[in-house]
Design a protein around this motif. Structure first.
Motif, PDB file in Angstrom:
ATOM      1  N   THR A  83       0.869  -1.305  -0.104  1.00  0.00           N
ATOM      2  CA  THR A  83       0.003   0.031  -0.110  1.00  0.00           C
ATOM      3  C   THR A  83       0.847   1.298  -0.115  1.00  0.00           C
ATOM      4  OG1 THR A  83      -1.754   1.083   1.137  1.00  0.00           O
ATOM      5  CG2 THR A  83       0.075   0.225   2.716  1.00  0.00           C
ATOM      6  N   GLU A  84       0.304   2.463  -0.669  1.00  0.00           N
ATOM      7  CA  GLU A  84       0.952   3.657  -0.396  1.00  0.00           C
ATOM      8  C   GLU A  84       0.354   4.565   0.546  1.00  0.00           C
ATOM      9  OE1 GLU A  84       1.408   5.143  -4.407  1.00  0.00           O
ATOM     10  OE2 GLU A  84       2.603   3.732  -4.911  1.00  0.00           O
ATOM     11  N   ALA A  85      -0.969   3.944   0.930  1.00  0.00           N
ATOM     12  CA  ALA A  85      -1.552   4.887   1.895  1.00  0.00           C
ATOM     13  C   ALA A  85      -0.975   4.965   3.268  1.00  0.00           C
ATOM     14  CB  ALA A  85      -3.098   4.201   1.959  1.00  0.00           C
ATOM     15  N   GLN A  86      -1.234   6.306   3.919  1.00  0.00           N
ATOM     16  CA  GLN A  86      -0.782   6.222   5.071  1.00  0.00           C
ATOM     17  C   GLN A  86      -2.120   6.342   6.083  1.00  0.00           C
ATOM     18  OE1 GLN A  86       2.828   6.748   6.271  1.00  0.00           O
ATOM     19  NE2 GLN A  86       2.455   5.409   4.426  1.00  0.00           N
ATOM     20  N   ASN A  87      -3.151   6.719   5.758  1.00  0.00           N
ATOM     21  CA  ASN A  87      -4.334   6.706   6.584  1.00  0.00           C
ATOM     22  C   ASN A  87      -5.187   5.621   5.758  1.00  0.00           C
ATOM     23  OD1 ASN A  87      -3.332   8.968   7.294  1.00  0.00           O
ATOM     24  ND2 ASN A  87      -5.271  10.278   6.838  1.00  0.00           N
ATOM     25  N   LEU A  88      -5.449   4.381   6.598  1.00  0.00           N
ATOM     26  CA  LEU A  88      -5.879   3.273   6.296  1.00  0.00           C
ATOM     27  C   LEU A  88      -6.637   2.351   7.243  1.00  0.00           C
ATOM     28  CD1 LEU A  88      -4.242   0.249   6.588  1.00  0.00           C
ATOM     29  CD2 LEU A  88      -2.653   1.648   5.258  1.00  0.00           C
ATOM     30  N   MET A  89      -7.567   1.544   6.932  1.00  0.00           N
ATOM     31  CA  MET A  89      -8.425   0.714   7.737  1.00  0.00           C
ATOM     32  C   MET A  89      -8.262  -0.696   7.244  1.00  0.00           C
ATOM     33  SD  MET A  89     -12.093   1.327   9.558  1.00  0.00           S
ATOM     34  CE  MET A  89     -11.778   2.294  10.797  1.00  0.00           C
ATOM     35  N   VAL A  90      -8.318  -1.579   8.332  1.00  0.00           N
ATOM     36  CA  VAL A  90      -8.327  -3.120   7.731  1.00  0.00           C
ATOM     37  C   VAL A  90      -9.666  -3.388   8.787  1.00  0.00           C
ATOM     38  CG1 VAL A  90      -7.252  -5.254   8.069  1.00  0.00           C
ATOM     39  CG2 VAL A  90      -5.894  -3.522   7.407  1.00  0.00           C
ATOM     40  N   ILE A  91     -10.441  -4.286   7.978  1.00  0.00           N
ATOM     41  CA  ILE A  91     -11.514  -4.876   8.755  1.00  0.00           C
ATOM     42  C   ILE A  91     -11.579  -6.275   8.517  1.00  0.00           C
ATOM     43  CG2 ILE A  91     -14.212  -4.985   8.730  1.00  0.00           C
ATOM     44  CD1 ILE A  91     -13.282  -2.153   8.933  1.00  0.00           C
ATOM     45  N   ALA A  92     -11.647  -7.029   9.797  1.00  0.00           N
ATOM     46  CA  ALA A  92     -11.927  -8.280   9.853  1.00  0.00           C
ATOM     47  C   ALA A  92     -13.155  -8.999  10.323  1.00  0.00           C
ATOM     48  CB  ALA A  92     -10.699  -9.047  10.815  1.00  0.00           C
ATOM     49  N   ASN A  93     -13.768  -9.876   9.627  1.00  0.00           N
ATOM     50  CA  ASN A  93     -14.907 -10.590   9.977  1.00  0.00           C
ATOM     51  C   ASN A  93     -14.961 -11.964  10.138  1.00  0.00           C
ATOM     52  OD1 ASN A  93     -14.792 -11.757   7.220  1.00  0.00           O
ATOM     53  ND2 ASN A  93     -16.951 -11.374   7.288  1.00  0.00           N
ATOM     54  N   GLU A  94     -13.749 -12.640  10.282  1.00  0.00           N
ATOM     55  CA  GLU A  94     -13.756 -14.250  10.496  1.00  0.00           C
ATOM     56  C   GLU A  94     -14.358 -14.464  11.805  1.00  0.00           C
ATOM     57  OE1 GLU A  94     -11.359 -17.929   9.103  1.00  0.00           O
ATOM     58  OE2 GLU A  94     -10.488 -15.805   9.096  1.00  0.00           O
ATOM     59  N   HIS A  95     -13.861 -13.953  12.892  1.00  0.00           N
ATOM     60  CA  HIS A  95     -14.425 -14.353  14.234  1.00  0.00           C
ATOM     61  C   HIS A  95     -14.875 -13.135  14.959  1.00  0.00           C
ATOM     62  CE1 HIS A  95     -12.669 -18.245  13.795  1.00  0.00           C
ATOM     63  NE2 HIS A  95     -11.550 -17.553  13.130  1.00  0.00           N
ATOM     64  N   GLY A  96     -16.108 -12.686  14.678  1.00  0.00           N
ATOM     65  CA  GLY A  96     -16.543 -11.225  15.290  1.00  0.00           C
ATOM     66  C   GLY A  96     -16.114 -10.184  14.169  1.00  0.00           C
ATOM     67  N   VAL A  97     -16.208  -8.901  14.369  1.00  0.00           N
ATOM     68  CA  VAL A  97     -16.065  -7.883  13.763  1.00  0.00           C
ATOM     69  C   VAL A  97     -15.120  -6.903  14.322  1.00  0.00           C
ATOM     70  CG1 VAL A  97     -16.935  -6.118  12.068  1.00  0.00           C
ATOM     71  CG2 VAL A  97     -17.974  -8.228  12.370  1.00  0.00           C
ATOM     72  N   GLY A  98     -14.002  -6.373  13.789  1.00  0.00           N
ATOM     73  CA  GLY A  98     -12.944  -5.588  14.392  1.00  0.00           C
ATOM     74  C   GLY A  98     -12.516  -4.952  13.339  1.00  0.00           C
TER      75      GLY A  98
ATOM     76  N   GLY B 114     -17.920  -3.636  15.893  1.00  0.00           N
ATOM     77  CA  GLY B 114     -18.846  -4.414  15.374  1.00  0.00           C
ATOM     78  C   GLY B 114     -20.105  -4.061  16.212  1.00  0.00           C
ATOM     79  N   HIS B 115     -20.004  -3.217  17.197  1.00  0.00           N
ATOM     80  CA  HIS B 115     -21.416  -2.955  17.853  1.00  0.00           C
ATOM     81  C   HIS B 115     -22.064  -1.689  17.651  1.00  0.00           C
ATOM     82  CE1 HIS B 115     -21.348  -6.889  19.511  1.00  0.00           C
ATOM     83  NE2 HIS B 115     -20.002  -6.919  19.711  1.00  0.00           N
ATOM     84  N   LEU B 116     -21.836  -0.896  16.475  1.00  0.00           N
ATOM     85  CA  LEU B 116     -22.403   0.009  16.047  1.00  0.00           C
ATOM     86  C   LEU B 116     -23.555  -0.330  15.563  1.00  0.00           C
ATOM     87  CD1 LEU B 116     -19.617   1.864  14.457  1.00  0.00           C
ATOM     88  CD2 LEU B 116     -20.359   2.713  16.557  1.00  0.00           C
ATOM     89  N   THR B 117     -24.848   0.287  15.846  1.00  0.00           N
ATOM     90  CA  THR B 117     -26.047   0.128  15.455  1.00  0.00           C
ATOM     91  C   THR B 117     -26.216   0.521  13.898  1.00  0.00           C
ATOM     92  OG1 THR B 117     -26.966   0.220  17.442  1.00  0.00           O
ATOM     93  CG2 THR B 117     -28.730   0.301  15.475  1.00  0.00           C
ATOM     94  N   VAL B 118     -26.694  -0.544  12.986  1.00  0.00           N
ATOM     95  CA  VAL B 118     -26.907  -0.384  11.674  1.00  0.00           C
ATOM     96  C   VAL B 118     -28.300  -0.378  11.231  1.00  0.00           C
ATOM     97  CG1 VAL B 118     -24.770  -0.699  10.836  1.00  0.00           C
ATOM     98  CG2 VAL B 118     -26.274  -2.474  11.062  1.00  0.00           C
ATOM     99  N   ASP B 119     -29.123  -1.227  12.188  1.00  0.00           N
ATOM    100  CA  ASP B 119     -30.615  -1.179  11.957  1.00  0.00           C
ATOM    101  C   ASP B 119     -31.197  -1.449  13.206  1.00  0.00           C
ATOM    102  OD1 ASP B 119     -33.119  -2.047  11.168  1.00  0.00           O
ATOM    103  OD2 ASP B 119     -32.561  -3.967  10.003  1.00  0.00           O
ATOM    104  N   VAL B 120     -32.097  -0.395  13.826  1.00  0.00           N
ATOM    105  CA  VAL B 120     -32.560  -0.514  14.865  1.00  0.00           C
ATOM    106  C   VAL B 120     -33.821  -1.599  14.907  1.00  0.00           C
ATOM    107  CG1 VAL B 120     -32.424   2.088  15.470  1.00  0.00           C
ATOM    108  CG2 VAL B 120     -34.288   1.193  14.077  1.00  0.00           C
ATOM    109  N   ASP B 121     -34.258  -2.200  13.948  1.00  0.00           N
ATOM    110  CA  ASP B 121     -35.046  -3.258  13.984  1.00  0.00           C
ATOM    111  C   ASP B 121     -34.390  -4.536  13.698  1.00  0.00           C
ATOM    112  OD1 ASP B 121     -37.299  -1.625  14.675  1.00  0.00           O
ATOM    113  OD2 ASP B 121     -37.374  -0.807  12.660  1.00  0.00           O
TER     114      ASP B 121
END
Length: 398
Positions: free
Chosen positions: A234-249, A270-277
Motif C-alpha cells: 500500500t501507498e496509503a498512510q491513512n487506512l483501515m483493515v476490517i476483519a470478520n472471520e471471528h467477530g468484527v473488528g 462491531g457493535h455500532l447500530t446499523v438497523d434499529v429493527d
C-alpha cells in the motif's frame, strides 16, 4: 519449509464472542526525559538499519549523505552492526569510466541473520505460528488445536506453540510478536479477551520471562493493519483493515501510525447500530454490525436461505458495512480500506455493495481518493503484523 500440528484434548466449551466490557484503564501519557548518549546511538543505529531495509545496499558514503551522519559515525555504527551479524559488506559497485582507486564496498542487511517468532491467536479452533526472517519470509510454520481450552489452559497452548517454534528456528531469535484477540494495552497485557476467558493476562511479560526472548503482544486486527501497511504494497498512510472471520473488528492507521485509543479499543466497530429493527446481538441491543457481517452469522443465514437469495444476503451485509465505514472514511480522510476474512463471503456481492455504499455516502473528493479492496484469504496478515512489532521494537526499522 515444514509445518507441525499439535492436537491437545478438548478442555471445555468455548463461549460465544460478545461485546467486551472495557476495563478501567487509560493509555499512560509518555513522560519527557533528557536524551542520553546511548539514546542517540540507538537512534542513529536504527536510522541506518531503516535506510538499508528500505533502500537496499548502499556505500558508507551514501549512508552518510542520506542520514546526515558524519562518516566516522557511520563507520562506527556499521562496524557494530557487522559485529551483530545484521549487516555485511557485499560486492563493490560497478563504477563507470576510468575512475581510479578502490571501489566502494556496499553495506547490505543480512535478511537471514536472525529469526522472528510470530503468533496468530485470532482463530477460534487453533493458534498458528511461524518463524520468519527479517523480511517477513516464513521459513517454518506450526499450529496447535485449542480444543475448547479457556483461561490458563488456552495460555498453556500459547506456551507450547512458542516453545515449538523456538526449537525450529534455524537462527538466533530476535523477538516474539503476537497478535491476540481482545483488548491489549501498550504493555502487551491482554486486558480482556472474553471468548478465551483472558483477563489482565500479562502475556508479553510472561513470555519474555519464560523464554528469555523479548516478546510483544498487540490486538490481532491491529497487527493485521501493520502488515498491510508494511508488507502488502500500500501507498496509503491513512487506512483501515476490517476483519470478520471471528467477530468484527478494525485496525486503524492514521499518518502511518497505528491508532489504538485511550482504552486500547479503537476499531471496535462491531457493535455500532446499523438497523434499529435488526436481529438481536450478544451485546443486548439489536441491529449491530457484528451479526450483520460476522462470518459465522453470515454462513448461518446463507444456510437457511434459498439458493437464489445468496447474493442479496451478501449485498445487504456489504451495505451495512459501507454504512458504518462512510462516516469514518470522511472523518479521517482514509485512502484505503482493506477487507479480510473468508474469500467466499467477502469477494463479490459483499465487497461490491460496500464500495458502492461508501462512494454514494461520501464527499466526491474523499470517495475519489479512497480504495476499498479485499485481502480475503490472506492468512498470514496477523503473523506478518507480529513481525512488524518485533522489527519496530528491536531494530527501529518500521
Amino acid at each position: 519449509m515444514t509445518e507441525s500440528v499439535h492436537t491437545p484434548p478438548v478442555a471445555g466449551r468455548r463461549p460465544p464472542r460478545g461485546l467486551f466490557d472495557l476495563p478501567p484503564t487509560r493509555r499512560r501519557r509518555a513522560g519527557r526525559t533528557k536524551a542520553q548518549t546511548q539514546d542517540s546511538r540507538a537512534h542513529n543505529r536504527s536510522l541506518l538499519l531503516a535506510t538499508l531495509y528500505r533502500d537496499g545496499a548502499m556505500s558508507r558514503a551514501d549512508l552518510s549523505r542520506v542520514s546526515s551522519l558524519t562518516a566516522p559515525t557511520v563507520s562506527a555504527l556499521v562496524a557494530d552492526l557487522e559485529a551483530d551479524g545484521l549487516v555485511a559488506d557485499v560486492v563493490p559497485r560497478q563504477e563507470g569510466g576510468r575512475r581510479r582507486g578502490k571501489p566502494s564496498m556496499l553495506v547490505e542487511i543480512q535478511d537471514d541473520a536472525v529469526n522472528l517468532v510470530v503468533l496468530d491467536l485470532s482463530h477460534g479452533d487453533y493458534f498458528r505460528g511461524a518463524v520468519t526472517n527479517l523480511r517477513g519470509e516464513i521459513v517454518e510454520r506450526s499450529q496447535v488445536a485449542i480444543g475448547g481450552a479457556l483461561g490458563d489452559a488456552a495460555y498453556d497452548h500459547v506456551i507450547q506453540l512458542v516453545a515449538d517454534l523456538l526449537q525450529r528456528a534455524p537462527r538466533r531469535v530476535l523477538g516474539i510478536g503476537v497478535g491476540s484477540p481482545g483488548i491489549v494495552d501498550d504493555t502487551g497485557t491482554v486486558r480482556q479477551a472474553a471468548h478465551l476467558e483472558w483477563h489482565d493476562l500479562a502475556m508479553a511479560r510472561r513470555l519474555t520471562e519464560r523464554f528469555g526472548v523479548p516478546a510483544y503482544v498487540a490486538n490481532d486486527v491491529n497487527t493485521a493493519a501493520l502488515a498491510v501497511l508494511h508488507f502488502r504494497g500500500t501507498e496509503a498512510q491513512n487506512l483501515m483493515v476490517i476483519a470478520n472471520e471471528h467477530g468484527v473488528g478494525a485496525g486503524l492507521v492514521v499518518g502511518g501510525e497505528l491508532v489504538e485509543g485511550e482504552q486500547f479499543a479503537a476499531g471496535e466497530i462491531g457493535h455500532l447500530t446499523v438497523d434499529v429493527d435488526g436481529e438481536p446481538c450478544v451485546c443486548g441491543r439489536r441491529g449491530c454490525l457484528d451479526p450483520m457481517i460476522d462470518a459465522g452469522h453470515l454462513r448461518g443465514r446463507l444456510a437457511a436461505a434459498a439458493g437464489g437469495e445468496r447474493d442479496a444476503i451478501l449485498a445487504a451485509a456489504g451495505q451495512a458495512l459501507g454504512t458504518v465505514l462512510a462516516p469514518i472514511a470522511c472523518a479521517l480522510n482514509l485512502n484505503e480500506i482493506v477487507l479480510t476474512g473468508p474469500a467466499d463471503l467477502i469477494d463479490g456481492p459483499l465487497l461490491d455493495a460496500a464500495v458502492e455504499t461508501v462512494q454514494t455516502r461520501t464527499l466526491a473528493p474523499i470517495g475519489a481518493s479512497l480504495t476499498i479492496r479485499s485481502l480475503a484469504g490472506d492468512d498470514d496478515l496477523v503473523l506478518l503484523g507480529g513481525a512488524c512489532q518485533v522489527l519496530a521494537a528491536q531494530l527501529g526499522i518500521l
